[in-house]
Design a protein around this motif. Structure first.
Motif, mmCIF file in Angstrom:
data_model
loop_
_atom_site.group_PDB
_atom_site.id
_atom_site.type_symbol
_atom_site.label_atom_id
_atom_site.label_comp_id
_atom_site.label_asym_id
_atom_site.label_seq_id
_atom_site.Cartn_x
_atom_site.Cartn_y
_atom_site.Cartn_z
ATOM 1 N N ARG A 193 131.248 87.075 -2.880
ATOM 2 C CA ARG A 193 130.028 87.867 -2.683
ATOM 3 C C ARG A 193 130.171 89.256 -3.306
ATOM 4 N NH1 ARG A 193 130.098 86.096 3.551
ATOM 5 N NH2 ARG A 193 128.898 84.144 3.391
ATOM 6 N N ALA A 194 131.327 89.876 -3.083
ATOM 7 C CA ALA A 194 131.554 91.223 -3.621
ATOM 8 C C ALA A 194 131.559 91.208 -5.146
ATOM 9 C CB ALA A 194 132.882 91.776 -3.090
ATOM 10 N N ALA A 195 132.220 90.218 -5.744
ATOM 11 C CA ALA A 195 132.301 90.157 -7.206
ATOM 12 C C ALA A 195 130.938 89.873 -7.828
ATOM 13 C CB ALA A 195 133.308 89.098 -7.627
ATOM 14 N N SER A 196 130.165 88.994 -7.227
ATOM 15 C CA SER A 196 128.843 88.689 -7.754
ATOM 16 C C SER A 196 127.924 89.908 -7.648
ATOM 17 C CB SER A 196 128.228 87.491 -7.022
ATOM 18 O OG SER A 196 126.973 87.158 -7.576
ATOM 19 N N ALA A 197 127.976 90.595 -6.514
ATOM 20 C CA ALA A 197 127.136 91.783 -6.319
ATOM 21 C C ALA A 197 127.516 92.885 -7.308
ATOM 22 C CB ALA A 197 127.269 92.283 -4.884
ATOM 23 N N HIS A 198 128.811 93.030 -7.579
ATOM 24 C CA HIS A 198 129.292 94.100 -8.467
ATOM 25 C C HIS A 198 128.973 93.820 -9.933
ATOM 26 C CE1 HIS A 198 131.874 97.447 -9.693
ATOM 27 N NE2 HIS A 198 132.401 96.643 -10.598
ATOM 28 N N THR A 199 129.053 92.560 -10.346
ATOM 29 C CA THR A 199 128.919 92.215 -11.769
ATOM 30 C C THR A 199 127.561 91.641 -12.145
ATOM 31 O OG1 THR A 199 129.777 89.984 -11.435
ATOM 32 C CG2 THR A 199 131.398 91.715 -11.923
ATOM 33 N N GLY A 200 126.842 91.107 -11.168
ATOM 34 C CA GLY A 200 125.586 90.431 -11.477
ATOM 35 C C GLY A 200 125.782 89.034 -12.050
ATOM 36 N N LEU A 201 127.022 88.551 -12.038
ATOM 37 C CA LEU A 201 127.347 87.221 -12.545
ATOM 38 C C LEU A 201 127.595 86.260 -11.383
ATOM 39 C CD1 LEU A 201 130.034 88.221 -15.218
ATOM 40 C CD2 LEU A 201 127.661 87.551 -15.683
ATOM 41 N N ALA A 202 127.556 84.980 -11.705
ATOM 42 C CA ALA A 202 128.062 84.012 -10.727
ATOM 43 C C ALA A 202 129.547 84.302 -10.548
ATOM 44 C CB ALA A 202 127.854 82.591 -11.229
ATOM 45 N N ALA A 203 130.022 84.189 -9.334
ATOM 46 C CA ALA A 203 131.408 84.552 -9.051
ATOM 47 C C ALA A 203 132.138 83.426 -8.346
ATOM 48 C CB ALA A 203 131.464 85.815 -8.193
ATOM 49 N N LEU A 204 133.379 83.240 -8.759
ATOM 50 C CA LEU A 204 134.295 82.319 -8.100
ATOM 51 C C LEU A 204 135.341 83.146 -7.371
ATOM 52 C CD1 LEU A 204 135.085 79.836 -11.014
ATOM 53 C CD2 LEU A 204 133.660 79.371 -9.026
ATOM 54 N N ALA A 205 135.763 82.661 -6.235
ATOM 55 C CA ALA A 205 136.870 83.309 -5.537
ATOM 56 C C ALA A 205 137.722 82.235 -4.887
ATOM 57 C CB ALA A 205 136.368 84.289 -4.485
ATOM 58 N N ASP A 206 139.005 82.410 -5.043
ATOM 59 C CA ASP A 206 139.959 81.476 -4.468
ATOM 60 C C ASP A 206 140.713 82.193 -3.367
ATOM 61 O OD1 ASP A 206 142.034 79.245 -4.440
ATOM 62 O OD2 ASP A 206 143.264 80.909 -5.133
ATOM 63 N N ASP A 207 140.782 81.583 -2.209
ATOM 64 C CA ASP A 207 141.702 82.081 -1.197
ATOM 65 C C ASP A 207 142.631 80.917 -0.919
ATOM 66 O OD1 ASP A 207 142.321 84.510 0.299
ATOM 67 O OD2 ASP A 207 142.143 83.232 2.058
ATOM 68 N N SER A 208 143.890 81.162 -1.115
ATOM 69 C CA SER A 208 144.842 80.064 -1.029
ATOM 70 C C SER A 208 146.124 80.535 -0.377
ATOM 71 C CB SER A 208 145.137 79.509 -2.428
ATOM 72 O OG SER A 208 145.599 80.535 -3.273
ATOM 73 N N GLY A 209 146.914 79.563 0.021
ATOM 74 C CA GLY A 209 148.190 79.900 0.628
ATOM 75 C C GLY A 209 148.952 78.647 0.981
ATOM 76 N N ILE A 210 150.103 78.886 1.534
ATOM 77 C CA ILE A 210 150.959 77.785 1.939
ATOM 78 C C ILE A 210 150.946 77.697 3.460
ATOM 79 C CG2 ILE A 210 153.114 79.122 2.008
ATOM 80 C CD1 ILE A 210 154.358 76.533 0.597
ATOM 81 N N CYS A 211 150.845 76.496 3.967
ATOM 82 C CA CYS A 211 150.792 76.245 5.404
ATOM 83 C C CYS A 211 151.980 75.364 5.775
ATOM 84 C CB CYS A 211 149.495 75.543 5.780
ATOM 85 S SG CYS A 211 148.016 76.457 5.296
ATOM 86 N N VAL A 212 152.832 75.869 6.642
ATOM 87 C CA VAL A 212 154.053 75.165 7.040
ATOM 88 C C VAL A 212 153.839 74.571 8.427
ATOM 89 C CG1 VAL A 212 156.539 75.383 7.412
ATOM 90 C CG2 VAL A 212 155.407 76.791 5.662
ATOM 91 N N ASP A 213 154.002 73.267 8.527
ATOM 92 C CA ASP A 213 153.673 72.581 9.779
ATOM 93 C C ASP A 213 154.469 73.103 10.963
ATOM 94 O OD1 ASP A 213 151.894 71.110 8.289
ATOM 95 O OD2 ASP A 213 153.165 69.334 8.161
ATOM 96 N N VAL A 214 155.781 73.280 10.796
ATOM 97 C CA VAL A 214 156.610 73.701 11.922
ATOM 98 C C VAL A 214 156.297 75.137 12.361
ATOM 99 C CG1 VAL A 214 158.600 74.614 10.637
ATOM 100 C CG2 VAL A 214 158.970 73.489 12.847
ATOM 101 N N LEU A 215 155.606 75.880 11.509
ATOM 102 C CA LEU A 215 155.186 77.243 11.854
ATOM 103 C C LEU A 215 153.727 77.281 12.297
ATOM 104 C CD1 LEU A 215 156.877 79.352 9.001
ATOM 105 C CD2 LEU A 215 157.688 78.952 11.344
ATOM 106 N N GLY A 216 153.191 76.126 12.659
ATOM 107 C CA GLY A 216 151.819 76.072 13.146
ATOM 108 C C GLY A 216 150.777 76.370 12.079
ATOM 109 N N GLY A 217 151.133 76.130 10.807
ATOM 110 C CA GLY A 217 150.201 76.392 9.716
ATOM 111 C C GLY A 217 150.382 77.747 9.055
ATOM 112 N N SER A 218 151.279 78.555 9.551
ATOM 113 C CA SER A 218 151.571 79.845 8.915
ATOM 114 C C SER A 218 152.479 79.609 7.707
ATOM 115 C CB SER A 218 152.284 80.767 9.911
ATOM 116 O OG SER A 218 151.412 81.110 10.963
ATOM 117 N N PRO A 219 152.505 80.536 6.770
ATOM 118 C CA PRO A 219 151.802 81.803 6.676
ATOM 119 C C PRO A 219 150.277 81.687 6.542
ATOM 120 C CG PRO A 219 153.680 81.774 5.167
ATOM 121 C CD PRO A 219 153.496 80.383 5.697
ATOM 122 N N GLY A 220 149.756 80.585 5.992
ATOM 123 C CA GLY A 220 148.313 80.402 5.920
ATOM 124 C C GLY A 220 147.611 81.548 5.209
ATOM 125 N N VAL A 221 146.570 82.097 5.842
ATOM 126 C CA VAL A 221 145.791 83.170 5.212
ATOM 127 C C VAL A 221 146.620 84.433 4.999
ATOM 128 C CG1 VAL A 221 143.551 82.343 6.033
ATOM 129 C CG2 VAL A 221 144.843 83.984 7.400
#
Length: 197
Positions: free
Chosen positions: A53-81
């Motif tokens: 949303r921020a990138a599209s509003a700033h540039t006036g273009l369609a914007a893609l954003a990736d939020d990604s991470g690694i989720c470790v089962d024994v850590l309950g899904g952390s580090p996650g976000v």
């Protein structure tokens, strides 16, 4: 046609451009040069939408954003976000990897399952919003191996490798990673949406 990727990370821009080129060679992925929004979401989807949303509003273009991470089962899904900040606010990839390995030091191999998650949001200047998710299952090595990729790649061993082969993503070629990664899996779901731009 240009679409802005809401990141200041040149690795991600290059990776997205290579993935996008396979299905939309006319689409140029450009980096975002605007202010970074506060990523205060508690899920990958919330943070991806905040950035797009921020990138599209700033540039006036369609914007893609990736939020990604690694989720470790024994850590309950952390580090996650919190994957990028696991060792603190400096976004120190080496420190993040070292801390995660230290936390798992006494965890036996059968319990080291993990998966990379990529959540990609697309937001258009007209206000349309879509979110897709890619999941890449595997497990964590006990020490880094390979010099390819970035972040947690040198300790992530993806599922589905040939019998007797256990390479980390750090040992993959760029082409191998792009064909299999969590981002590639998310992008497969995103491609039909990009076709409508």
């Amino acid at each position: 046609m240009k679409v802005v990727l809401a990141t200041h990370n040149p690795h991600k821009v290059a990776e997205f451009q290579q993935i996008v080129a396979a299905t939309r060679p006319d689409l140029e992925v450009v980096g975002y040069d605007g202010p970074e929004p506060v990523e205060d979401g508690i899920t990958f989807a919330e943070n991806a939408l905040i950035k797009a949303r921020a990138a599209s509003a700033h540039t006036g273009l369609a914007a893609l954003a990736d939020d990604s991470g690694i989720c470790v089962d024994v850590l309950g899904g952390s580090p996650g976000v919190f994957s990028a900040y696991w060792a603190g606010q400096k976004k120190d990839a080496a420190a993040n990897l070292e801390l995660l390995l230290d936390q798992l030091r006494d965890i036996a191999d059968p319990h080291r399952s993990a998966h990379f998650i990529s959540t990609i949001a697309i937001v258009t200047p007209e206000g349309a919003e879509h979110v897709v998710v890619g999941d890449w299952p595997g497990r964590l090595a006990t020490e880094p191996s390979g010099v390819g990729g970035f972040g947690y790649d040198p300790i992530f061993i993806p599922d589905g490798q040939p019998a007797g082969v256990e390479r980390t993503v750090g040992e993959f070629t760029a082409e191998e990673k792009q064909a299999q990664s969590h981002r590639a899996r998310a992008f497969e779901k995103l491609a039909p949406l990009l076709a409508t731009l």
